[in-house]
Scaffold this active site. Sequence first.
Site, mmCIF file in Angstrom:
data_model
loop_
_atom_site.group_PDB
_atom_site.id
_atom_site.type_symbol
_atom_site.label_atom_id
_atom_site.label_comp_id
_atom_site.label_asym_id
_atom_site.label_seq_id
_atom_site.Cartn_x
_atom_site.Cartn_y
_atom_site.Cartn_z
ATOM 1 N N ALA A 129 0.805 -1.214 0.000
ATOM 2 C CA ALA A 129 0.000 0.000 0.000
ATOM 3 C C ALA A 129 0.842 1.270 0.000
ATOM 4 C CB ALA A 129 -0.927 0.003 1.215
ATOM 5 N N ASN A 197 2.394 -2.664 8.187
ATOM 6 C CA ASN A 197 3.368 -3.375 7.365
ATOM 7 C C ASN A 197 4.043 -2.442 6.366
ATOM 8 O OD1 ASN A 197 3.166 -6.164 8.328
ATOM 9 N ND2 ASN A 197 1.083 -6.091 7.538
ATOM 10 N N HIS A 227 -0.882 7.571 3.637
ATOM 11 C CA HIS A 227 0.510 7.460 4.057
ATOM 12 C C HIS A 227 1.332 8.549 3.366
ATOM 13 C CE1 HIS A 227 -0.652 3.521 5.555
ATOM 14 N NE2 HIS A 227 -1.018 3.162 4.345
#
Length: 275
Positions: A129, A197, A227
């Site tokens: 991601a 992760n 993010h």
Amino acid sequence: MEARGGSKVTSRVAIAGLGPIGTSVAKAIDAGIDGLVLSAVSAQSIDKHREWLGRLKAAPAALPIEQLADVADIVVECAPSRLVRSIVAPVVSRGKTAIVLSAGALLENTDLIDLARQNGGQIVVPTGALIGLDAVTAAAVGIIHSVRMSTRKPPRGLAGAPYIVEQKIELDRVTVPVKIFEGTAREAAKGFPANINVAVALSLAGIGPDRTMVEIWADPTVTRNTHRIEVDSDSARFSMMIENIPSENPKTGRITALSVIACLRKLHAPLRVGT
């Protein structure tokens, strides 16, 4: 590896875990990825998957996770992090490839990397991601001075994380953006094993889990897992942001499954783009 049709080589792929990611990857392989065949799957409750598995063009074997390495050249780990060792160890000890999504678990099982090295196996951590891992990997060939990552998720996407439980944070009462964690990627992996992760993958690509700094925000104003990373190195200074649409599992973005599929497509592609 199995040779078919003269010089063509087909790799057998097994999938450990049939949540949203594993299911998407299984269906993509069955639909057709050059040079790959779906040989086996494993799930905690395989019976609830039998209907759609039976509709695949070539139904894979359903096996315990410890047996996947016996029938596959590549095993894709899409399972809870506590199962990573039992999935990966048999694979790399046979000199085969394990694609690991639960990157945080590698920090607690670093000997798996040594096991892979000793037996000619390989552990692959896909981009998942996160954006920009190629740039971070390139910068790491030189000198990286600092890496910071800030993650914002809807509060429900953080529910159940050990850090949330230990700190007794009541996520249902969060009405404005709140920074609930700041620390290293290693600390983040322990407190949020199903959520972060991406931070571990970033740290492995760059300057390691003890120098990569992470902030985690519970943010009721966002609907996507967001993010932002900032990197300062001797070759470049860059920042990147990605907003991931959550999958059926709010802890995971839809792009994670697509990242695994893209990784698999690269294995036998005549043109490979990216580091």
